[in-house]
Design an enzyme around this catalytic site. Structure first.
Site, PDB file in Angstrom:
ATOM      1  N   SER A 262       0.067   2.177   4.926  1.00 49.03           N
ATOM      2  CA  SER A 262      -0.486   0.857   5.221  1.00 49.03           C
ATOM      3  C   SER A 262      -1.482   0.446   4.145  1.00 49.03           C
ATOM      4  O   SER A 262      -1.895   1.246   3.312  1.00 49.03           O
ATOM      5  CB  SER A 262      -1.195   0.880   6.578  1.00 49.03           C
ATOM      6  N   LYS A 263      -1.882  -0.821   4.233  1.00 47.39           N
ATOM      7  CA  LYS A 263      -2.886  -1.364   3.317  1.00 47.39           C
ATOM      8  C   LYS A 263      -4.195  -0.576   3.437  1.00 47.39           C
ATOM      9  O   LYS A 263      -4.873  -0.332   2.447  1.00 47.39           O
ATOM     10  CB  LYS A 263      -3.103  -2.838   3.658  1.00 47.39           C
ATOM     11  N   ARG A 264      -4.524  -0.160   4.653  1.00 43.32           N
ATOM     12  CA  ARG A 264      -5.767   0.595   4.873  1.00 43.32           C
ATOM     13  C   ARG A 264      -5.767   1.912   4.095  1.00 43.32           C
ATOM     14  O   ARG A 264      -6.792   2.355   3.617  1.00 43.32           O
ATOM     15  CB  ARG A 264      -5.954   0.880   6.366  1.00 43.32           C
ATOM     16  N   GLY A 266      -4.367   2.485   1.247  1.00 34.59           N
ATOM     17  CA  GLY A 266      -4.689   2.146  -0.140  1.00 34.59           C
ATOM     18  C   GLY A 266      -6.166   1.870  -0.320  1.00 34.59           C
ATOM     19  O   GLY A 266      -6.794   2.340  -1.268  1.00 34.59           O
ATOM     20  N   ASP A 267      -6.749   1.102   0.624  1.00 36.43           N
ATOM     21  CA  ASP A 267      -8.182   0.782   0.566  1.00 36.43           C
ATOM     22  C   ASP A 267      -9.018   2.060   0.616  1.00 36.43           C
ATOM     23  O   ASP A 267      -9.979   2.230  -0.129  1.00 36.43           O
ATOM     24  CB  ASP A 267      -8.575  -0.124   1.742  1.00 36.43           C
TER      25      ASP A 267
END
Length: 510
Positions: A262-264, A266-267
Site C-alpha cells: 500500500s501507499k502507507r 511506501g511512506d
C-alpha cells in the site's frame, strides 16, 4: 484460424496509478507484443463520483515514461472507439434490455433504505444479507410485481436498478490461464446490479460489453477481480457471446508482514509506490519513481520479475528481451513480495550501463538545480571525467552530487575529527612544499602528479599519511572521494592551489 490477440489495460481515473496497476499494464503489453497482438488503453470512468481531474493524463504519462506504448487509446484512436466508457454511455442500455428480454436480468425497485434495513436485520442474526435466488422473489422487483406495474413504475420515474438473475443449483466450471480450473456453486453468488436508473452501467456490464465489442481475446487483470470471474463468464453466456480467456495476476505484497503493498508502506519505508509524482487537489505530494531518480528500464525490469520468472537465473532484461521471454504459464499464483533494495539494485545496474556522456547531461541538470552561489563550471569533458570517477559507487544521478559536491564547491569547513587527526603543527610547511611541486608540474594529469608527489614523499622519508590526509582534507573538506590525484587533476592547478593555501591559513589561525 487463430483469433488475433487483443488485450486491454482498463484503469479507472480515480487517482494515481499504483505500481500494481503498472505491472498489470506491463504484463498485458508483454503478452500482446509476444503474440504480435494489440495493446489497448480503455479508460473506465463510469463512476463519475470518483473521477479525479488529471488522473487520466497521469496514467498515460506514466506508461509513456515506461515505454509501454498503446496501439489504441483515447488519444490515439482506433477501430473500436470511443476508448472512454463515459463516451460509450449509449451503448450499454440495449444489452441490459436484452438481458431483461431473455429472462437473465430483472428490474429491482428496492430503495437504499430498504436494503440497509435488510442488511441490519441479517447482521443482528449473525448472517450476511445476499440478494439472490433464496429471497429475490419476495423482494421489490419485476420477478414479483406484474409487467404492467413494472412499466408504470419506470414511466413514473421511480428509481430502479437492473440486476443479473444468477442461475440456481449450477456448478460453474471456470478456467484461468494462471490458476487452472476452478468450480463455483452459483447458489453462493449474489444478483449483481448491472445498470442504474441514472443511465449508467455498473463496472460489470460495461466491462463485458466493451471487451466483447473491442474483440478482446485475453483479459489479464489483478487477483482482486477473481471474485467477479463467475459473474463475467455467466454474462458472456447470457448474452450469447464467446468469453475471452482470463488470467488473474498475483498481488504485490508488502516488503514485511502480510497483506497487499500500500501507499502507507511506501511512506513508512521511504520508497515510491507510484511511477510518477502525484499531487492531490489538497496539495499532498506523493513521490514517484521518476522524480526519485529511477530509470524507467530499472522499474520495468523490477516489475517484470514480481510474480513472473523466466525459468532461468537471468535477472537483467531489456524490454525487447522481456517480450521474447514472457509467458503467462510462468506467472506465479502466490503473491510476490516487494523488495525496495532489489529495486535499487536494478537502478544501480542500469546506471552503470549508461555512458559517461549521457550521465553527464543528466547530472548537468541536477547541478543547475542546486542553486549554490559559487559552483565551479565545468565543460562536458571534465564533467564526464568526474562521472567516471564516481560512477561505480553511484545508484542515482543525485549520488554524483552527494559523493562529489567538492568538485564544484570549495570546502568552507573541515570535518572536525579528521582535522584533529590530519592537521598538525608541521602540516602548513608540508602543504607549502606540495604547492611548490604542483606549480612545477606542466602535465596536470593524475599519473604525472602522483609520481611527482609520491617521489618527493619517498625522498623526504615521510609517512604517506602525513601528506595525503591533510592534502585530501584541504581539497574535499572530508576524508571522502576518489583518488586524490584524480581530484587534483579535475580541479586544475589554480583551484587546487587556492584550496591548499586556504587550508594552510586555517591551520595557522586555529
Amino acid at each position: 484460424m487463430l483469433k488475433k490477440v487483443r488485450v486491454r489495460f482498463a484503469p479507472s481515473p480515480t487517482g494515481p496509478l499504483h505500481i500494481g496497476g503498472v505491472r498489470t499494464a506491463l504484463f498485458n503489453y508483454l503478452f500482446a507484443k509476444k503474440n504480435k497482438g494489440d495493446f489497448v488503453l480503455r479508460i473506465e470512468d463510469t463512476d463519475q463520483t470518483r473521477y479525479v481531474e488529471g488522473a487520466e493524463a497521469y496514467i498515460v504519462d506514466s506508461l509513456n515514461w515506461l515505454g509501454l506504448s498503446f496501439d489504441e487509446s483515447p488519444a490515439k484512436g482506433g477501430n473500436f472507439g470511443p476508448y472512454r466508457q463515459s463516451e460509450r454511455k449509449e451503448t450499454y442500455k440495449q444489452y441490459a434490455d436484452a438481458l431483461i428480454e431473455s429472462g437473465n436480468a430483472y428490474y429491482a425497485f428496492d430503495t437504499p433504505d430498504e436494503l440497509a434495513a435488510l442488511r441490519k436485520e441479517h447482521e443482528s442474526q449473525g448472517k450476511t444479507f445476499i440478494y439472490n435466488w433464496h429471497n429475490r422473489e419476495s423482494l421489490n422487483n419485476s420477478l414479483v410485481i406484474s409487467e404492467e406495474e413494472t412499466n408504470k413504475k419506470i414511466t413514473s420515474g421511480a428509481a430502479y436498478t437492473i440486476r443479473f438473475k444468477t442461475p440456481k443449483d449450477e456448478i460453474l466450471l471456470l478456467n484461468d490461464l494462471i490458476r487452472g480450473e476452478m468450480k463455483i456453486d452459483t447458489n453462493i453468488l449474489d444478483d449483481k446490479v448491472l445498470f442504474k436508473s441514472d443511465g449508467m452501467p455498473t463496472y460489470h456490464l460495461a466491462n463485458i460489453v466493451d471487451d466483447h465489442l473491442m474483440k478482446i481475446s485475453h483479459v489479464i487483470r489483478g487477483e482482486e477481480w477473481l471474485p467477479s470471474l463467475a459473474l463475467h463468464v455467466l454474462l458472456y453466456r447470457a448474452l450469447g457471446w464467446e468469453a475471452p480467456q482470463f488470467a488473474h495476476l498475483p498481488l504485490i505484497m508488502k516488503p514485511m508482514g502480510k497483506g497487499k503493498l500500500s501507499k502507507r508502506d511506501g511512506d513508512k519505508m521511504g520508497f515510491p509506490v507510484f511511477p510518477l509524482e502525484w499531487k492531490t487537489p489538497e496539495g499532498t505530494v506523493y513521490s514517484g519513481y521518476r522524480e526519485d531518480g529511477y530509470f524507467p528500464e530499472a522499474v520495468v525490469n523490477m516489475l517484470a520479475l514480481l510474480g513472473w520468472n523466466p525459468g532461468t537465473e537471468q535477472e537483467i532484461f531489456s524490454l525487447s528481451q522481456l517480450i521474447s521471454a514472457f509467458d503467462l504459464e510462468r506467472v506465479n499464483k502466490s503473491g510476490a513480495r516487494f523488495d525496495p533494495e532489489k529495486t535499487k539494485w536494478f537502478q544501480h545496474y542500469y546506471l552503470q550501463q549508461k555512458s559517461d556522456e549521457e550521465l553527464a547531461e543528466l547530472f548537468q541538470k541536477h547541478i543547475e538545480e542546486q542553486k549554490a552561489t559559487e559552483v565551479l563550471s565545468y565543460d562536458k569533458a571534465r564533467l564526464q571525467k568526474i562521472i567516471a570517477l564516481l560512477k561505480e559507487r553511484a545508484t542515482f544521478v543525485t549520488d554524483f552530487w552527494e559523493q562529489g559536491d567538492f568538485f564544484f564547491i570549495a570546502p568552507s569547513s573541515y570535518a572536525t575529527k579528521a582535522a584533529k587527526k590530519a592537521f598538525k603543527d608541521d602540516t602548513p610547511e608540508i602543504l607549502k612544499h606540495v604547492v611548490e611541486l604542483l606549480t612545477e608540474v606542466d602535465d596536470f594529469s593524475a599519473g604525472k602528479i602522483s609520481v611527482r608527489i609520491k617521489d618527493w614523499i619517498t625522498t623526504q622519508e615521510m609517512g604517506f599519511g602525513k601528506v595525503m590526509m591533510p592534502l585530501r582534507l584541504s581539497l574535499v573538506g572530508e576524508m571522502k572521494g576518489p583518488d586524490v590525484f584524480e581530484i587534483i587533476s579535475v580541479l586544475g592547478k589554480e583551484e587546487t592551489v587556492n584550496r591548499i593555501e586556504k587550508a594552510i591559513d586555517f591551520i595557522k589561525n586555529k
